[in-house]
Each structure stands twice: as C-alpha cells, then as structure tokens.
Write a protein that holds these residues in place. Structure first.
Motif, mmCIF file in Angstrom:
data_model
loop_
_atom_site.group_PDB
_atom_site.id
_atom_site.type_symbol
_atom_site.label_atom_id
_atom_site.label_comp_id
_atom_site.label_asym_id
_atom_site.label_seq_id
_atom_site.Cartn_x
_atom_site.Cartn_y
_atom_site.Cartn_z
ATOM 1 N N MET A 117 0.845 -1.186 0.000
ATOM 2 C CA MET A 117 0.000 0.000 0.000
ATOM 3 C C MET A 117 0.879 1.233 0.000
ATOM 4 O O MET A 117 1.842 1.291 0.743
ATOM 5 N N THR A 118 0.511 2.208 -0.788
ATOM 6 C CA THR A 118 1.345 3.392 -0.887
ATOM 7 C C THR A 118 0.632 4.681 -0.552
ATOM 8 O O THR A 118 1.250 5.704 -0.421
ATOM 9 N N THR B 227 6.131 7.249 7.295
ATOM 10 C CA THR B 227 5.674 7.255 8.686
ATOM 11 C C THR B 227 4.273 6.703 8.886
ATOM 12 O O THR B 227 3.921 6.331 10.006
ATOM 13 N N ARG B 228 3.471 6.622 7.851
ATOM 14 C CA ARG B 228 2.113 6.093 7.977
ATOM 15 C C ARG B 228 1.956 4.692 7.401
ATOM 16 O O ARG B 228 0.843 4.185 7.269
ATOM 17 N N ASN B 229 3.078 4.071 7.052
ATOM 18 C CA ASN B 229 3.077 2.684 6.599
ATOM 19 C C ASN B 229 4.531 2.237 6.606
ATOM 20 O O ASN B 229 5.239 2.394 5.621
ATOM 21 N N VAL B 230 4.968 1.720 7.726
ATOM 22 C CA VAL B 230 6.389 1.462 7.940
ATOM 23 C C VAL B 230 6.662 -0.001 8.267
ATOM 24 O O VAL B 230 5.847 -0.660 8.905
ATOM 25 N N VAL B 231 7.799 -0.463 7.804
ATOM 26 C CA VAL B 231 8.380 -1.728 8.243
ATOM 27 C C VAL B 231 9.717 -1.352 8.857
ATOM 28 O O VAL B 231 10.549 -0.716 8.215
ATOM 29 N N LEU B 232 9.904 -1.695 10.121
ATOM 30 C CA LEU B 232 11.104 -1.344 10.866
ATOM 31 C C LEU B 232 11.806 -2.626 11.287
ATOM 32 O O LEU B 232 11.183 -3.510 11.878
ATOM 33 N N VAL C 46 14.423 -8.088 15.210
ATOM 34 C CA VAL C 46 13.049 -7.643 15.449
ATOM 35 C C VAL C 46 12.522 -7.048 14.155
ATOM 36 O O VAL C 46 13.243 -6.303 13.484
ATOM 37 N N LEU C 47 11.302 -7.377 13.792
ATOM 38 C CA LEU C 47 10.636 -6.753 12.652
ATOM 39 C C LEU C 47 9.272 -6.285 13.126
ATOM 40 O O LEU C 47 8.529 -7.056 13.742
ATOM 41 N N GLN C 48 8.995 -5.013 12.859
ATOM 42 C CA GLN C 48 7.711 -4.421 13.218
ATOM 43 C C GLN C 48 7.084 -3.816 11.970
ATOM 44 O O GLN C 48 7.793 -3.344 11.082
#
Length: 156
Positions: free
Chosen positions: A1-2, A83-88, A133-135
């Motif tokens: 999603m973009t 910031t409104r669709n993140v993979v950290l 860790v993946l969030q």
C-alpha cells in the motif's frame, strides 16, 4: 500500500502485515539505514538493498560513517516506507569484503538495483543484516501487535 486511500479501515491482521512486509522487502530498492558511532553520534542514510528471504544485504564504503559504524558495532535499524506505513527492522550486521561475498549475492543485488558495487570503488564492502526484530504498522490502531518478529523468529 502506498497511499492513505488504500489503507484498510481497521487494523490489519498480523498475517496480513507479515505478507505485506515481505512484499515490501522483495520489491523496494532503497532503505533508510540508522547507525551510531561509539559516542552515540547518529547517522541516517538511504542505501540500496537486496532481501534474500532471510537477510537484508547492503553495500557502502568502509570509510564512511555508516560503514564504520556497522563494522564496529554491527547494530542497525532499517526503515522501509514512510511514517504512515512502515516496516522497521532492528538487526545485526556482519561485514564481508568483495572477496568474501558469494558471487550469487552480488549478482542478485546488482540485478535488482541496476548498480554493482563490485565494479565501483574498491572501498565498497558488503553487510549482511540479520533481522532480530521486525515491526510493521500504519497508524495508532496498529501499534498494538506491531512486532511480527522477535529474537529472529517470526511470531506469526
């Protein structure tokens, strides 16, 4: 999603977040790479990457702050998206020289990005980042349950 319009009305399931995070890792070309030196001085740069299904591969010069920080501590955070669709990803990096790099890794990286660090300046080295860790989250309703991997093991 973009875009905000494509965001679901409620929180995504952990399974959906994992699926979308893996899609992102497979298709995106660049990642924000955050490191720090021994004094805590932060460094944040965008780098090209390749995801092999288990690790994120980066290449940068061993003489720049990111290369030095990764070689010294091995600690890194990677941020994909906005910031409104993140993979950290919080990960551990290990450095490899051109000679240590498996040819198939360099070939896959170059094929994905269109740039081959092996043919660039000799100071380019490689870093294999193993996720600890993946969030993944889009906004406040997804903050709960955003951790999808802990200690290198998928929770979903």
């Amino acid at each position: 999603m973009t875009s905000d319009e494509s965001r679901p009305s409620g929180p995504r399931s952990p399974e959906q977040r994992k699926h979308e995070a893996l899609e992102w890792l497979a298709r995106d070309n660049d990642v924000w790479v955050a490191t720090a030196d021994a004094t805590g001085e932060p460094c944040l740069v965008p780098l090209a990457f390749w995801w092999d299904g288990e690790s994120v591969w980066l290449s940068t010069r061993d003489s720049n702050p990111t290369g030095r920080n990764l070689a010294t501590s091995g600690r890194v955070r990677l941020s994909f998206g906005h910031t409104r669709n993140v993979v950290l990803i919080h990960g551990t990096a290990r450095m490899l020289t051109r000679e240590e790099l498996r040819p198939e890794v360099g070939d896959a990286f170059a094929a994905k990005d269109g740039w081959d660090p092996r043919k660039d300046h000799p100071s380019y080295v490689w870093f294999q980042v193993v996720p600890d860790v993946l969030q993944a989250w889009t906004s406040v309703p997804e903050m709960s349950g955003r951790t999808l991997m802990r200690e290198g093991k998928w929770l979903v």
